[in-house]
Scaffold this active site. Structure first.
Site, mmCIF file in Angstrom:
data_model
loop_
_atom_site.group_PDB
_atom_site.id
_atom_site.type_symbol
_atom_site.label_atom_id
_atom_site.label_comp_id
_atom_site.label_asym_id
_atom_site.label_seq_id
_atom_site.Cartn_x
_atom_site.Cartn_y
_atom_site.Cartn_z
ATOM 1 N N TYR A 1 0.847 -1.201 0.000
ATOM 2 C CA TYR A 1 0.000 0.000 0.000
ATOM 3 C C TYR A 1 0.873 1.238 0.000
ATOM 4 C CZ TYR A 1 0.853 0.914 4.986
ATOM 5 O OH TYR A 1 1.440 1.218 6.198
ATOM 6 N N CYS A 2 0.264 2.367 -0.449
ATOM 7 C CA CYS A 2 1.000 3.626 -0.455
ATOM 8 C C CYS A 2 0.100 4.768 -0.007
ATOM 9 C CB CYS A 2 1.662 3.868 -1.810
ATOM 10 S SG CYS A 2 0.576 3.815 -3.247
ATOM 11 N N ARG A 3 0.068 5.865 -0.761
ATOM 12 C CA ARG A 3 -0.592 7.079 -0.286
ATOM 13 C C ARG A 3 -2.081 7.152 -0.578
ATOM 14 N NH1 ARG A 3 4.211 10.885 -2.617
ATOM 15 N NH2 ARG A 3 5.583 10.800 -0.783
#
Length: 221
Positions: free
Chosen positions: A178-180
Site C-alpha cells: 500500500y502507499c498514499r
C-alpha cells in the site's frame, strides 16, 4: 432582510478554500501531507518543484486555513490543518473521477493498466489482519511517512529499495502493498516488481489516509 454586500463577502470568503485548491500542484501537496507532516524541502522533492515555488504554494494553502505549521530548529514543518481538509480533498477527487471522463484516462496513463487481480479492499484487509491471517503487509511509501503512521503489522520497504530487499519477504505468503492513495503509483510499481520475482502480490485499493479516515487502527512510530 440580510445585507446583500455582507452575503457577497461571506460567499467570497467561503470560496477561498476552493481557490486555494485550484492548482494541481497544491492538490499534490495536500495528497502528500495527508500521509504526515513534511518540511518544505521534503515536499519540494516529492512534487518536483523548487523550494521557493513550493513555499509559495504552501503559503496559499496556509492563508486559506488548509495547512498549519510548526517550527523545529531552523526547519518549518507543514501538516494538514484538520481532518476536514482530507475529507474535502477526497470529495473533490471522487467528484472529478465520477464526472470528468478525462480523469480516468489520465489515471490509466499514469498508473498503467488495471491489475489482473482485484485490489484488496480496506474491509478485507482489516478482517484478515484481525483474524491473524498469514500475509505480509508492506508500506512502500517513504520511511518518514511510515514513521508518521502505518497499518498494523506493516513493514517499511520504500518502493525504491524493494528490489534489493526482496530477501526480507517470505516467498510463500501473500504480500499486500500500500502507499498514499488511489492515485499513488508506488503500490502499483511494487506489485509489478513482486509478481515479476514470483511473489503472490496485490495492492490495497487506496492508502493510509483512507484507512485512517475509516476509523481503522493506525500505528505510529
Amino acid at each position: 432582510m440580510g445585507d446583500r454586500s455582507a452575503k457577497v463577502a461571506l460567499f467570497d470568503e467561503l470560496a477561498r478554500a476552493a481557490k486555494a485548491l485550484a492548482s494541481g500542484r497544491r492538490l499534490e501537496l495536500v495528497d502528500v501531507l495527508a500521509n504526515g507532516e513534511r518540511t518544505v524541502e521534503a515536499l519540494a522533492g516529492e512534487v518536483g518543484l523548487s523550494v521557493a515555488n513550493t513555499s509559495q504554494h504552501l503559503q496559499i494553502l496556509r492563508q486559506a486555513g488548509l495547512v498549519t505549521t510548526r517550527r523545529e530548529g531552523t526547519s518549518i514543518h507543514y501538516r494538514l490543518a484538520a481532518p476536514e481538509v482530507l475529507e474535502l480533498w477526497r470529495a473533490l477527487r471522487t467528484l472529478a473521477a465520477g464526472r470528468l471522463a478525462e480523469v480516468e484516462r489520465l489515471a490509466a496513463a499514469y498508473l498503467g493498466a488495471r491489475d489482473e487481480l482485484e485490489p484488496v479492499t480496506r474491509e478485507e484487509l482489516a478482517r484478515r489482519l484481525q483474524d491473524g491471517d498469514d500475509l505480509v503487509v508492506v508500506d512502500v511509501r517513504p520511511a518518514a511517512e511510515y514513521a508518521a503512521g502505518h497499518l498494523p503489522r506493516a513493514v517499511s520497504i520504500p518502493v525504491g529499495e524493494l528490489r534489493r530487499r526482496l530477501a526480507e519477504l517470505p516467498g510463500d505468503r501473500e504480500v499486500v502493498a500500500y502507499c498514499r492513495g488511489p492515485y499513488c503509483a508506488f503500490a502499483h510499481e511494487a506489485v509489478a516488481v513482486l509478481r515479476e520475482e514470483g511473489f503472490s502480490a496485490r495492492r490495497l485499493e487506496d492508502g493510509l489516509p483512507e484507512w485512517q479516515a475509516a476509523g481503522l487502527a493506525v500505528v505510529r512510530s
